[in-house]
Scaffold this motif. Structure first.
Motif, PDB file in Angstrom:
ATOM      1  N   GLY A 195      48.328 -20.647  26.840  1.00  0.00           N
ATOM      2  CA  GLY A 195      48.825 -19.319  26.460  1.00  0.00           C
ATOM      3  C   GLY A 195      49.568 -18.644  27.595  1.00  0.00           C
ATOM      4  O   GLY A 195      50.616 -18.010  27.386  1.00  0.00           O
ATOM      5  N   ALA A 196      49.050 -18.786  28.812  1.00  0.00           N
ATOM      6  CA  ALA A 196      49.706 -18.182  29.976  1.00  0.00           C
ATOM      7  C   ALA A 196      51.122 -18.734  30.133  1.00  0.00           C
ATOM      8  O   ALA A 196      52.060 -18.000  30.491  1.00  0.00           O
ATOM      9  N   THR A 211      46.005 -11.609  29.597  1.00  0.00           N
ATOM     10  CA  THR A 211      45.924 -13.071  29.593  1.00  0.00           C
ATOM     11  C   THR A 211      45.327 -13.600  30.899  1.00  0.00           C
ATOM     12  O   THR A 211      44.398 -14.421  30.889  1.00  0.00           O
ATOM     13  N   THR A 215      41.593 -12.535  31.333  1.00  0.00           N
ATOM     14  CA  THR A 215      40.722 -13.261  30.403  1.00  0.00           C
ATOM     15  C   THR A 215      40.546 -14.708  30.844  1.00  0.00           C
ATOM     16  O   THR A 215      39.438 -15.263  30.773  1.00  0.00           O
ATOM     17  N   ALA A 240      48.043 -16.768  24.304  1.00  0.00           N
ATOM     18  CA  ALA A 240      48.112 -15.622  25.219  1.00  0.00           C
ATOM     19  C   ALA A 240      47.307 -14.471  24.619  1.00  0.00           C
ATOM     20  O   ALA A 240      47.161 -14.374  23.398  1.00  0.00           O
ATOM     21  N   VAL A 241      46.788 -13.606  25.478  1.00  0.00           N
ATOM     22  CA  VAL A 241      45.949 -12.498  25.009  1.00  0.00           C
ATOM     23  C   VAL A 241      46.805 -11.255  24.798  1.00  0.00           C
ATOM     24  O   VAL A 241      47.620 -10.889  25.655  1.00  0.00           O
ATOM     25  N   CYS A 242      46.608 -10.620  23.655  1.00  0.00           N
ATOM     26  CA  CYS A 242      47.410  -9.453  23.269  1.00  0.00           C
ATOM     27  C   CYS A 242      46.682  -8.146  23.542  1.00  0.00           C
ATOM     28  O   CYS A 242      45.456  -8.076  23.488  1.00  0.00           O
ATOM     29  N   ALA A 296      51.611  -9.549  23.703  1.00  0.00           N
ATOM     30  CA  ALA A 296      50.952 -10.537  24.566  1.00  0.00           C
ATOM     31  C   ALA A 296      51.391 -10.229  25.991  1.00  0.00           C
ATOM     32  O   ALA A 296      52.589 -10.141  26.260  1.00  0.00           O
ATOM     33  N   LEU A 333      44.282 -13.343  20.389  1.00  0.00           N
ATOM     34  CA  LEU A 333      45.179 -14.415  20.827  1.00  0.00           C
ATOM     35  C   LEU A 333      46.442 -14.541  19.976  1.00  0.00           C
ATOM     36  O   LEU A 333      46.390 -14.365  18.754  1.00  0.00           O
ATOM     37  N   LEU A 346      43.738 -20.892  27.040  1.00  0.00           N
ATOM     38  CA  LEU A 346      44.321 -19.745  27.731  1.00  0.00           C
ATOM     39  C   LEU A 346      45.369 -20.177  28.759  1.00  0.00           C
ATOM     40  O   LEU A 346      46.368 -19.485  28.963  1.00  0.00           O
TER      41      LEU A 346
END
Length: 414
Positions: free
Chosen positions: A268-269, A234, A237, A149-151, A229, A145, A265
């Motif tokens: 994050g999005a 993202t 997940t 956001a997911v990297c 990211a 994260l 999340l």
């Protein structure tokens, strides 16, 4: 109608031909192992005619889960010297020889859909699989994260290997000491359809770095030049977290942590929204720079349960501009290439994920239109790995598992 029935039979035959007993290869020759997100889609395809085999596919994937929870992007069940980079290059020590990176975590979503095919039969299988899926999700939340956001730590992780999203990041990388190696992908299919040597040098440099660091996540976090990211990781997940909450609730599990993850999340999005681009974009964590790419992954927002009217307008526009949407890159972009892998071609797998999301969010007209256009593409051009978005011409590997699975589970029902 006869044509459709025979296509369904052909699609089943593709899955059966690529079946290796307990796992499925994407296509013979080019991809001789079990790929993570390919396998999850294969399970959904099998579920349309053999639910038992669908569960076996998912169970085999999670047999490769590392002790820390990571589920690798490739499991090398049987060594095939024709594939590079094989297990000896990765140097990983999981329960099954594997790569050291992940892929989009769609397994939980596909497992949820498989379970819906036969809830009673699937309940004990899901009960056994559920904690493993939660463990992988927790691993992603711990290590990947940035601002929620997911990297991705390698272009291969996203499944979108040579997408323009990574160009700026890779341009800063030094791959001068990568050494000699022999690619196998270009001997199986047209080299013009594949990533360039420039790209591949950087892919292998990142693999070599991971191996030097013994795939230690903390060390890689500190030392890797590649950390982006992105929408693929993202949105998939976030969707997985939502589905894990649903499955956990049905199984009587405590889902509070997962529900908190969903909120994290979602926030994050929102950090992936590039106002200047007017779309969801990838951003380099090290430089803070936007990729400036409107890709097919940008349209996965609905799959993640994220509504966006601007993206809906853009989707409607792209559906009119190309004969076979959704292209993996904006046709107006300088980086667009109609045949080169993820720099322009249309992928049936991403279309299905976009379409499922559209339907979930109530955009039935767009969902149906996309399913019908994908069905027409497959009818006209077969079960190819990917397609030219303008002509529909098949590209990459043929008799492709996930394209056949997409026909069985989604497009063929349009």
């Amino acid at each position: 109608m006869t044509h459709d029935i025979s296509l369904t039979e052909q699609a089943r035959d593709v899955l059966i031909t690529n079946d290796r007993g307990s796992y499925t290869v994407p296509t013979a020759g080019l991809y001789p192992y079990q790929w993570n997100w390919d396998s999850a889609v294969a399970a959904l395809g099998f579920a349309q005619f053999d639910v038992e085999r669908a569960w076996v596919e998912l169970e085999t994937l999670f047999q490769g889960q590392w002790a820390d929870g990571m589920v690798p992007h490739i499991l090398f069940h049987k060594n095939d010297p024709g594939y590079f980079p094989g297990p000896e290059v990765w140097g990983c020590e999981g329960p099954i020889p594997s790569s050291g990176i992940i892929q989009p975590p769609i397994a939980a979503t596909m497992a949820h859909l498989v379970w819906q095919r036969d809830p009673e039969m699937g309940r004990p299988r899901m009960a056994a699989l559920y904690p493993k899926m939660v463990k992988w999700h927790s691993w992603i939340m711990r290590w990947r994260l940035h601002r929620g956001a997911v990297c991705t730590t390698h272009p291969w992780e996203t499944g979108r290997d040579n997408a323009p999203d990574w160009d700026k990041t890779m341009a800063r990388m030094d791959a001068s000491d990568v050494g000699e190696y022999t690619r196998r992908d270009t001997s199986h299919v047209n080299a013009e359809d594949r990533p360039t040597k420039y790209d591949y040098d950087r892919y292998i440099t990142l693999v070599q770095l991971g191996r030097r660091l013994n795939w230690d996540q903390a060390a890689m976090l500190a030392q890797s030049p590649f950390r982006v990211a992105d929408p693929t990781m993202t949105f998939t997940t976030l969707r997985a977290a939502r589905d894990l909450v649903k499955m956990g609730t049905a199984l009587g599990e405590d889902t509070q942590t997962l529900e908190a993850d969903v909120a994290r999340l979602e926030a994050g999005a929102a950090t992936l929204w590039n106002e200047e681009l007017g779309g969801f974009d990838s951003r380099d964590v090290h430089s803070g720079e936007w990729a400036g790419c409107l890709s097919n992954a940008s349209y996965l927002c609905w799959f993640a349960g994220v509504e966006n009217r601007v993206m809906l307008t853009k989707l409607r526009s792209i559906m009119e501009r190309v004969a076979y949407p959704v292209p993996s890159n904006d046709p107006d972009a300088e980086t667009f290439d109609a045949r080169r892998y993820w720099r322009g071609p249309t992928w049936a797998i991403v279309n299905m994920l976009i379409g499922l999301g559209l339907a979930d969010m109530g955009h039935e007209e767009e969902a149906t239109d996309l399913a019908k256009k994908t069905a027409h593409l497959i009818k006209e051009h077969g079960f190819a790995e990917y397609f030219d978005p303008f002509s529909g011409a098949a590209a990459g590997g043929g008799s492709f598992t996930w394209t056949a699975a997409v026909w069985l589970a989604w497009a063929g029902r349009a």
